[in-house]
Design a protein around this motif. Sequence first.
Motif, mmCIF file in Angstrom:
data_model
loop_
_atom_site.group_PDB
_atom_site.id
_atom_site.type_symbol
_atom_site.label_atom_id
_atom_site.label_comp_id
_atom_site.label_asym_id
_atom_site.label_seq_id
_atom_site.Cartn_x
_atom_site.Cartn_y
_atom_site.Cartn_z
ATOM 1 N N SER A 1 55.835 50.600 51.734
ATOM 2 C CA SER A 1 54.759 51.650 50.939
ATOM 3 C C SER A 1 53.268 51.322 51.452
ATOM 4 C CB SER A 1 54.815 51.252 49.520
ATOM 5 O OG SER A 1 56.233 51.339 48.851
ATOM 6 N N GLY A 2 52.942 50.372 52.069
ATOM 7 C CA GLY A 2 51.592 50.158 52.619
ATOM 8 C C GLY A 2 50.907 49.148 51.775
ATOM 9 N N PRO A 3 49.737 48.795 52.297
ATOM 10 C CA PRO A 3 48.905 47.835 51.499
ATOM 11 C C PRO A 3 48.254 48.042 50.322
ATOM 12 C CG PRO A 3 47.772 48.581 53.447
ATOM 13 C CD PRO A 3 49.100 49.077 53.641
ATOM 14 N N ASN A 4 48.083 49.632 50.285
ATOM 15 C CA ASN A 4 47.758 49.955 49.067
ATOM 16 C C ASN A 4 48.325 50.549 47.749
ATOM 17 O OD1 ASN A 4 44.934 50.090 50.171
ATOM 18 N ND2 ASN A 4 45.227 51.926 51.143
ATOM 19 N N ALA A 5 49.519 50.449 47.959
ATOM 20 C CA ALA A 5 50.877 50.696 46.980
ATOM 21 C C ALA A 5 50.446 50.085 45.711
ATOM 22 C CB ALA A 5 52.162 50.531 47.696
ATOM 23 N N PHE A 6 50.463 48.572 45.932
ATOM 24 C CA PHE A 6 50.258 47.800 44.755
ATOM 25 C C PHE A 6 49.072 48.244 43.859
ATOM 26 C CE2 PHE A 6 48.782 44.091 42.647
ATOM 27 C CZ PHE A 6 49.869 43.652 41.645
ATOM 28 N N LYS A 7 47.928 48.343 44.702
ATOM 29 C CA LYS A 7 46.778 48.624 43.981
ATOM 30 C C LYS A 7 46.734 49.907 43.288
ATOM 31 C CE LYS A 7 43.457 49.985 46.808
ATOM 32 N NZ LYS A 7 42.309 50.152 47.509
ATOM 33 N N ASN A 8 47.224 51.028 43.852
ATOM 34 C CA ASN A 8 47.474 52.376 43.082
ATOM 35 C C ASN A 8 48.483 52.304 41.917
ATOM 36 O OD1 ASN A 8 46.110 53.275 45.312
ATOM 37 N ND2 ASN A 8 47.743 53.778 46.385
ATOM 38 N N LEU A 9 49.392 51.568 42.105
ATOM 39 C CA LEU A 9 50.434 51.378 40.943
ATOM 40 C C LEU A 9 49.650 50.909 39.837
ATOM 41 C CD1 LEU A 9 53.696 52.048 40.335
ATOM 42 C CD2 LEU A 9 53.887 49.585 40.523
ATOM 43 N N ILE A 10 48.882 49.666 39.902
ATOM 44 C CA ILE A 10 48.325 48.993 38.875
ATOM 45 C C ILE A 10 47.084 50.100 38.300
ATOM 46 C CG2 ILE A 10 46.744 47.270 38.247
ATOM 47 C CD1 ILE A 10 49.845 46.385 38.592
ATOM 48 N N SER A 11 46.438 50.734 38.910
ATOM 49 C CA SER A 11 45.346 51.912 38.645
ATOM 50 C C SER A 11 45.947 52.744 37.708
ATOM 51 C CB SER A 11 44.663 52.422 39.915
ATOM 52 O OG SER A 11 43.839 53.168 39.618
ATOM 53 N N LEU B 1 48.686 52.381 35.873
ATOM 54 C CA LEU B 1 48.974 51.685 34.693
ATOM 55 C C LEU B 1 47.747 51.613 33.759
ATOM 56 C CD1 LEU B 1 51.537 49.108 35.961
ATOM 57 C CD2 LEU B 1 52.265 50.911 34.540
ATOM 58 N N ARG B 2 46.621 51.178 34.416
ATOM 59 C CA ARG B 2 45.383 51.030 33.502
ATOM 60 C C ARG B 2 45.104 52.135 32.869
ATOM 61 N NH1 ARG B 2 44.154 47.344 30.514
ATOM 62 N NH2 ARG B 2 44.080 45.804 32.132
ATOM 63 N N ALA B 3 45.090 53.349 33.843
ATOM 64 C CA ALA B 3 44.651 54.554 33.169
ATOM 65 C C ALA B 3 45.510 54.941 31.841
ATOM 66 C CB ALA B 3 44.559 55.490 34.390
ATOM 67 N N LYS B 4 46.587 54.673 32.315
ATOM 68 C CA LYS B 4 47.859 55.228 31.092
ATOM 69 C C LYS B 4 47.606 54.444 29.956
ATOM 70 C CE LYS B 4 50.788 57.900 29.456
ATOM 71 N NZ LYS B 4 50.501 59.390 29.186
ATOM 72 N N PHE B 5 47.627 53.028 30.309
ATOM 73 C CA PHE B 5 47.606 52.346 28.741
ATOM 74 C C PHE B 5 46.309 51.894 28.364
ATOM 75 C CE2 PHE B 5 51.843 51.103 30.625
ATOM 76 C CZ PHE B 5 52.477 51.075 29.546
ATOM 77 N N GLY B 6 45.061 52.217 29.093
ATOM 78 C CA GLY B 6 43.680 51.916 28.638
ATOM 79 C C GLY B 6 43.414 50.361 28.545
ATOM 80 N N PRO B 7 42.137 50.217 28.048
ATOM 81 C CA PRO B 7 41.649 48.721 27.741
ATOM 82 C C PRO B 7 42.233 47.797 26.839
ATOM 83 C CG PRO B 7 40.096 50.326 26.988
ATOM 84 C CD PRO B 7 41.073 51.371 27.686
ATOM 85 N N GLY B 8 43.046 48.785 26.048
ATOM 86 C CA GLY B 8 43.475 47.795 24.778
ATOM 87 C C GLY B 8 44.802 47.193 24.972
ATOM 88 N N LYS B 9 45.309 47.172 26.092
ATOM 89 C CA LYS B 9 46.536 46.664 26.452
ATOM 90 C C LYS B 9 46.487 45.824 27.660
ATOM 91 C CE LYS B 9 49.238 48.498 23.036
ATOM 92 N NZ LYS B 9 50.109 47.603 22.122
ATOM 93 N N LEU B 10 47.370 44.756 27.589
ATOM 94 C CA LEU B 10 47.166 43.928 28.756
ATOM 95 C C LEU B 10 48.182 44.436 29.711
ATOM 96 C CD1 LEU B 10 48.205 40.555 26.745
ATOM 97 C CD2 LEU B 10 45.862 41.257 27.812
ATOM 98 N N ILE C 1 42.392 43.842 41.415
ATOM 99 C CA ILE C 1 42.250 42.869 40.200
ATOM 100 C C ILE C 1 41.207 43.471 39.136
ATOM 101 C CG2 ILE C 1 40.121 41.915 41.390
ATOM 102 C CD1 ILE C 1 42.925 40.064 39.793
ATOM 103 N N SER C 2 40.409 44.416 39.475
ATOM 104 C CA SER C 2 39.585 45.141 38.535
ATOM 105 C C SER C 2 40.455 45.631 37.274
ATOM 106 C CB SER C 2 38.589 46.011 39.004
ATOM 107 O OG SER C 2 39.091 46.959 39.648
ATOM 108 N N ASN C 3 41.576 46.069 37.594
ATOM 109 C CA ASN C 3 42.450 46.804 36.668
ATOM 110 C C ASN C 3 43.463 45.776 36.198
ATOM 111 O OD1 ASN C 3 41.435 49.520 36.578
ATOM 112 N ND2 ASN C 3 42.331 49.716 38.665
#
Length: 533
Positions: A319-329, A331-340, A364-366
């Motif tokens: 998937s390329g070096p950015n795939a993990f970063k994009n997936l985590i981003s 998830l954070r956008a959907k779950f918001g700051p209140g969930k781990l 890491i920021s997400n």
Amino acid sequence: MRKITIGSLAAAAALLVPLGIGTATAATPATATFSKASDWGSGFEGKVTVKAGTGALSSWKVEFDLPAGTSISSAWDADMTKSGDHYTFVNKAWNGSLAAGASVSFGFNGAPGGLSGVLNCKLNGAACDGTGNPGPTPTPTVTPTVDPTPTPTVTPTVDPDPSGKKIVGYFTEWGTYDRKFQVKNLVDNGSAAKLTHILYAFGNTSGGRCSVGDAYAAYEKSFTAENSVDGVADTWDAPLRGNFNQLRKLKAKYPHIKLIWSFGGWTWSGGFTQAAANPAAFADSCHALLNDPRWAGLFDGIDIDWEYPNACGLTCDTSGPNAFKNLISALRAKFGPGKLVTAAITADGSTGGKIDATDYAGAISNLDWLMPMTYDYFGAFNAQGPTAPHSPLTSYPGIPKDGFNSDAAIQKLTSKGIPASKLLLGIGFYGRGWSGVTQAAPGGTATGPAPGTYEQGIEDYKVLKTKCPATGTVGGTAYAFCGGNWWSYDTPATIAGKMAYAKSRGLGGAFFWETSGDTTDGELITAIANGLK
């Protein structure tokens, strides 16, 4: 009617003063406090905690100067700009709003070490220590007279580790079968009192979506009173049974525990490739599953155990070096700051290895934290050896592959700008072993995997501690030689050494695979908890 005199009015007024009528509560200003998480001589990790005062904050900006010759190279959980020695940090979109009394932290890496504090610190234009930051106008409060009826007090939940370090353990869904390890066992062996977080393993990722791994074990299996956390048996018409209901009961009994649903793992990581093609759709499916009405509110977050993005595990991902970063981003956008949102990742610290294949630093920021799986480096998957410890803390003369040790993984990850405080050290509650070995020292040849209770070449610590006791240590972990079998595993003593390492490096704590491998009195988790204090 009683006659009221001037004197009696004065006396009444005097009596009112101690009761606080008409007095005002002083406003508490917002503050920003600097602390140093770790220092390794050539560099440091710093942290600033912003705390709202009497009034809420809709946004925050922290700025300060550093001594000449000191600089910050990267930051997380805030947007950083600099002008000479002056640094400014502005909140992210998801962590700017703070209720009265609430706090949030951001961190950064810099060089060289030895920084003792920052200069001219300001929070939203006022001094970081609260001076010159008046806050809202105080509101008069009335102190009521004391009611003779005592008011019940609430005992606050105490974190098992007063240092704030995380103790995270995997609980396997399938352990309810042959292993007969139930949620109640976490109470019986003392683990529940020591764990800060439980990772429920695993949810499936087939079709690029989050789905239940084993519905029967998760929410259909009925538990008897004897095997239930609260001693109450499941009824046939209960809306929720299985591990999920037992975990709900566990959290009621131990409210400090946070529960995270982990997806993927070695067997089910193949679905992440399709998920990476549409991260938003994947995140939507995960959010819907964790919030299913049958168990809504049970899970405090989601964990991604992708083995391995842009590299090979059971299957290979391209998937390329950015795939993990994009997936985590997503998830954070959907779950918001209140969930781990957390992730278990490769611990391949070799040059050009699996850590280098993916932009983990960009994610890491997400993420609340990362868990490099610092185990399974060596084992009888190389049937002829050479024998080597599966979870070495450090390198040693004769280690079969450079970079295959915990310290190498931690150093590589921090060198990429990942804060040490967002890394947890991995511990295996099991050993890996070979048979047909003729020498006790590491590096010997073998003829195949040693026999194990559930799988060849693998055995729980609770079995190995008496079946094949440790005979030596190498690379900060233990090994054992008995009857032609050679095993490596961690003991309470070697775990103590690993926890000392985790503290010296400023790591956020430790995690382990998995809860059923410990003894009935929780020897290994006790060693982790004591070692992190």
